[in-house]
Design a protein around this motif. Structure first.
Motif, mmCIF file in Angstrom:
data_model
loop_
_atom_site.group_PDB
_atom_site.id
_atom_site.type_symbol
_atom_site.label_atom_id
_atom_site.label_comp_id
_atom_site.label_asym_id
_atom_site.label_seq_id
_atom_site.Cartn_x
_atom_site.Cartn_y
_atom_site.Cartn_z
ATOM 1 N N VAL A 1 24.100 47.358 75.934
ATOM 2 C CA VAL A 1 23.386 48.115 74.911
ATOM 3 C C VAL A 1 24.252 49.261 74.392
ATOM 4 O O VAL A 1 24.376 49.470 73.177
ATOM 5 C CB VAL A 1 22.054 48.657 75.460
ATOM 6 N N GLY A 2 24.855 50.008 75.311
ATOM 7 C CA GLY A 2 25.724 51.110 74.894
ATOM 8 C C GLY A 2 26.907 50.624 74.082
ATOM 9 O O GLY A 2 27.280 51.233 73.071
ATOM 10 N N GLY A 3 27.520 49.518 74.538
ATOM 11 C CA GLY A 3 28.648 48.968 73.803
ATOM 12 C C GLY A 3 28.258 48.497 72.416
ATOM 13 O O GLY A 3 28.979 48.724 71.443
ATOM 14 N N ALA A 4 27.098 47.833 72.309
ATOM 15 C CA ALA A 4 26.630 47.346 71.004
ATOM 16 C C ALA A 4 26.393 48.505 70.039
ATOM 17 O O ALA A 4 26.773 48.439 68.865
ATOM 18 C CB ALA A 4 25.351 46.530 71.185
ATOM 19 N N LEU A 5 25.775 49.569 70.538
ATOM 20 C CA LEU A 5 25.521 50.737 69.690
ATOM 21 C C LEU A 5 26.831 51.388 69.247
ATOM 22 O O LEU A 5 26.989 51.778 68.084
ATOM 23 C CB LEU A 5 24.654 51.755 70.429
ATOM 24 N N GLY A 6 27.772 51.495 70.188
ATOM 25 C CA GLY A 6 29.057 52.105 69.856
ATOM 26 C C GLY A 6 29.840 51.288 68.842
ATOM 27 O O GLY A 6 30.422 51.836 67.902
#
Length: 243
Positions: A222-227
């Motif tokens: 999730v964090g990677g996708a948002l970044g």
């Protein structure tokens, strides 16, 4: 260290198995963090540039710069961090060595009190302290008070090398993903490859720390996708207004 049933009764197998454990974990930690950082940071750079321009040369240049600069930076950071840890551990060893030489009786009493704070009765704590001191009093103090083993102090060089190599290898995934596919699939392929790689590193890091792999994977994905979405959006915005 007590003997184990190894056929000879000497406990040598157990001793050898324990030597180097901290160093192995040190390299493994650095490798996992390096790979994760290489995947995320490089993917963010190439997607940001891809959002601004379709030029393969520009994307490749930015990606290669991110790989080289990031690997060097990661390795340097690991070297400095682990060097500080090693210096602290060596200072503890020197301190305890001096105390043992100056006041062995006082240090023995200190050892007994330490075992009593861990819940042992005075009689049992004294017996344990006597047995441990008969083998290696310095080792007993270092393990009880600082949780370190003077024979297994971590190496900053191994952490730096593990971090550099894993960062480089991890960074190759998003770089290849953005350069190899046709322009129409470039962004989508990079997103998918990056998130799958993050899921794998998340599962590995969770296994190392005995944590819940689902939560670790979810956080990273999730964090990677948002970044990635944010960097691509910024690149697209500036690319449409400045290029």
């Amino acid at each position: 260290m007590t003997a184990t049933d190894t056929g000879t009764g000497t406990g040598t197998g157990t001793d050898l198995a324990r030597v180097g454990l901290n160093e192995k974990l040190n390299k493994l930690r650095a490798a996992v963090l390096g790979a994760n950082d290489g995947i995320v940071s490089t993917a963010a750079v190439v997607l940001g540039v891809a959002g601004a321009t379709s030029s393969v040369a520009a994307i490749a240049t930015a990606g290669i710069a991110a790989v080289v600069g990031g690997a060097v930076s990661m390795a340097l950071g690991e070297y400095v961090s682990v060097s500080s840890q090693r210096d602290s551990e060596r200072a503890y060893v020197a301190k305890e060595t001096a105390l043992q030489a100056q006041d062995p009786e006082g240090e023995f009493a200190h050892l007994v009190r330490g075992y009593m704070r861990d819940g042992l009765s005075e009689e049992t704590a004294t017996k344990v302290a006597q047995e441990r001191s008969a083998i290696d009093p310095l080792k007993a103090h270092l393990e009880l008070h600082y949780g370190i083993d003077e024979e297994d102090i971590v190496s900053p060089w191994s952490a730096a090398i593990a971090s550099f190599v894993s960062f480089f290898l991890g960074a190759m995934l998003p770089l290849a993903a953005v350069l190899l596919p046709p322009e129409s699939a470039r962004v989508a392929v990079t997103f998918v490859v990056t998130l799958v790689a993050l899921a794998i590193t998340g599962a590995i890091s969770a296994k190392i720390g005995d944590a819940d792999p689902k939560r670790a994977v979810l956080r990273l994905v999730v964090g990677g996708a948002l970044g990635l979405a944010a960097t691509y959006g910024v690149g697209n915005l500036f690319g449409s207004t400045a290029l």
